[in-house]
Design a protein around this motif. Structure first.
Motif, short mmCIF file in Angstrom:
data_model
loop_
_atom_site.label_atom_id
_atom_site.label_comp_id
_atom_site.label_asym_id
_atom_site.label_seq_id
_atom_site.Cartn_x
_atom_site.Cartn_y
_atom_site.Cartn_z
N MET A 43 0.84 -1.19 0.00
CA MET A 43 0.00 0.00 0.00
C MET A 43 0.87 1.24 0.00
SD MET A 43 -3.11 -1.08 2.50
CE MET A 43 -2.05 -1.46 3.90
N MET A 44 0.51 2.20 -0.87
CA MET A 44 1.28 3.43 -1.01
C MET A 44 0.34 4.62 -0.96
SD MET A 44 3.78 2.37 -4.10
CE MET A 44 2.81 1.05 -4.79
N ALA A 45 0.90 5.74 -0.54
CA ALA A 45 0.17 7.00 -0.50
C ALA A 45 1.10 8.12 -0.94
CB ALA A 45 -0.35 7.26 0.91
N LEU A 46 0.52 9.25 -1.29
CA LEU A 46 1.33 10.38 -1.72
C LEU A 46 2.15 10.97 -0.58
CD1 LEU A 46 -1.10 12.29 -4.09
CD2 LEU A 46 0.98 11.06 -4.72
N GLY A 48 3.45 11.13 3.69
CA GLY A 48 3.74 10.35 4.88
C GLY A 48 2.55 10.30 5.82
N ARG A 49 1.85 11.41 5.93
CA ARG A 49 0.66 11.45 6.79
C ARG A 49 -0.41 10.47 6.30
NH1 ARG A 49 -1.47 16.98 8.79
NH2 ARG A 49 -0.31 16.36 10.63
N ALA A 50 -0.62 10.41 4.99
CA ALA A 50 -1.60 9.49 4.43
C ALA A 50 -1.16 8.04 4.62
CB ALA A 50 -1.83 9.79 2.95
N ALA A 51 0.13 7.76 4.46
CA ALA A 51 0.64 6.40 4.69
C ALA A 51 0.45 6.00 6.15
CB ALA A 51 2.11 6.31 4.29
N LEU A 52 0.70 6.92 7.06
CA LEU A 52 0.48 6.65 8.48
C LEU A 52 -0.99 6.35 8.76
CD1 LEU A 52 1.45 6.54 11.42
CD2 LEU A 52 1.13 9.02 11.52
N ARG A 53 -1.88 7.09 8.17
CA ARG A 53 -3.32 6.86 8.34
C ARG A 53 -3.71 5.48 7.83
NH1 ARG A 53 -7.70 5.81 9.97
NH2 ARG A 53 -9.62 6.59 9.12
N ILE A 54 -3.15 5.06 6.70
CA ILE A 54 -3.42 3.73 6.17
C ILE A 54 -2.94 2.66 7.14
CG2 ILE A 54 -2.80 2.09 4.36
CD1 ILE A 54 -2.75 4.50 2.41
N ARG A 55 -1.70 2.84 7.66
CA ARG A 55 -1.16 1.88 8.63
C ARG A 55 -2.04 1.79 9.87
NH1 ARG A 55 3.86 3.97 6.93
NH2 ARG A 55 3.96 5.44 8.66
N GLU A 56 -2.46 2.94 10.37
CA GLU A 56 -3.31 2.95 11.57
C GLU A 56 -4.66 2.29 11.30
OE1 GLU A 56 -1.61 7.12 13.51
OE2 GLU A 56 -3.50 7.13 12.39
N ALA A 57 -5.21 2.50 10.13
CA ALA A 57 -6.53 1.98 9.81
C ALA A 57 -6.53 0.48 9.51
CB ALA A 57 -7.12 2.74 8.63
N THR A 58 -5.43 -0.01 8.94
CA THR A 58 -5.41 -1.41 8.49
C THR A 58 -4.54 -2.31 9.34
OG1 THR A 58 -3.55 -1.06 6.97
CG2 THR A 58 -5.77 -0.70 6.08
N GLY A 59 -3.59 -1.73 10.06
CA GLY A 59 -2.64 -2.55 10.80
C GLY A 59 -1.58 -3.17 9.92
N ALA A 60 -1.52 -2.73 8.67
CA ALA A 60 -0.56 -3.29 7.71
C ALA A 60 0.41 -2.20 7.25
CB ALA A 60 -1.31 -3.86 6.50
N GLN A 61 1.52 -2.61 6.70
CA GLN A 61 2.54 -1.69 6.22
C GLN A 61 2.01 -0.84 5.07
OE1 GLN A 61 5.67 -1.01 7.26
NE2 GLN A 61 5.88 0.48 5.63
N ALA A 62 2.31 0.44 5.12
CA ALA A 62 2.04 1.36 4.01
C ALA A 62 3.22 2.32 3.95
CB ALA A 62 0.74 2.11 4.24
N ARG A 63 3.54 2.77 2.79
CA ARG A 63 4.67 3.69 2.63
C ARG A 63 4.31 4.74 1.59
NH1 ARG A 63 8.54 -0.14 2.66
NH2 ARG A 63 7.38 -1.98 2.22
N THR A 64 5.14 5.74 1.52
CA THR A 64 4.92 6.75 0.48
C THR A 64 5.33 6.16 -0.87
OG1 THR A 64 7.13 7.69 0.68
CG2 THR A 64 5.39 8.67 2.06
#
Length: 85
Positions: A43-46, A48-64
């Motif tokens: 999972m990727m986001a534009l 760092g804040r969006a990647a952190l939100r993805i991690r918090e919401a899913t419990g899975a790794q996300a990065r920019t």
């Protein structure tokens, strides 16, 4: 349901939508379904804040996206690894 089917049947998927359209719910469902069948998810986001939100919401790794590209350039990505959840 369409987003989950798309993500599980395509090597690359892009999930977009406005606020309140169910993106977070779809990401949770995609990760759960992928984990059940042993399919890796990156999972990727534009931002760092969006990647952190993805991690918090899913419990899975996300990065920019930039972080993903940097790891890919350094040949440090294993896209065949089991899911991180």
């Amino acid at each position: 349901a369409d987003a989950v089917r798309m993500a599980l049947s395509s090597p690359f998927s892009l999930l977009v939508g406005g606020a309140g359209t169910g993106k977070t719910t779809a990401l949770r469902a995609i990760n759960e379904a992928a984990a059940e069948i042993g399919l890796p998810v990156e999972m990727m986001a534009l931002s760092g804040r969006a990647a952190l939100r993805i991690r918090e919401a899913t419990g899975a790794q996300a990065r920019t996206i930039a972080g993903f590209l940097m790891l890919a350039q350094q040949d440090r990505l294993d896209l065949q690894a089991p899911p991180l959840i």
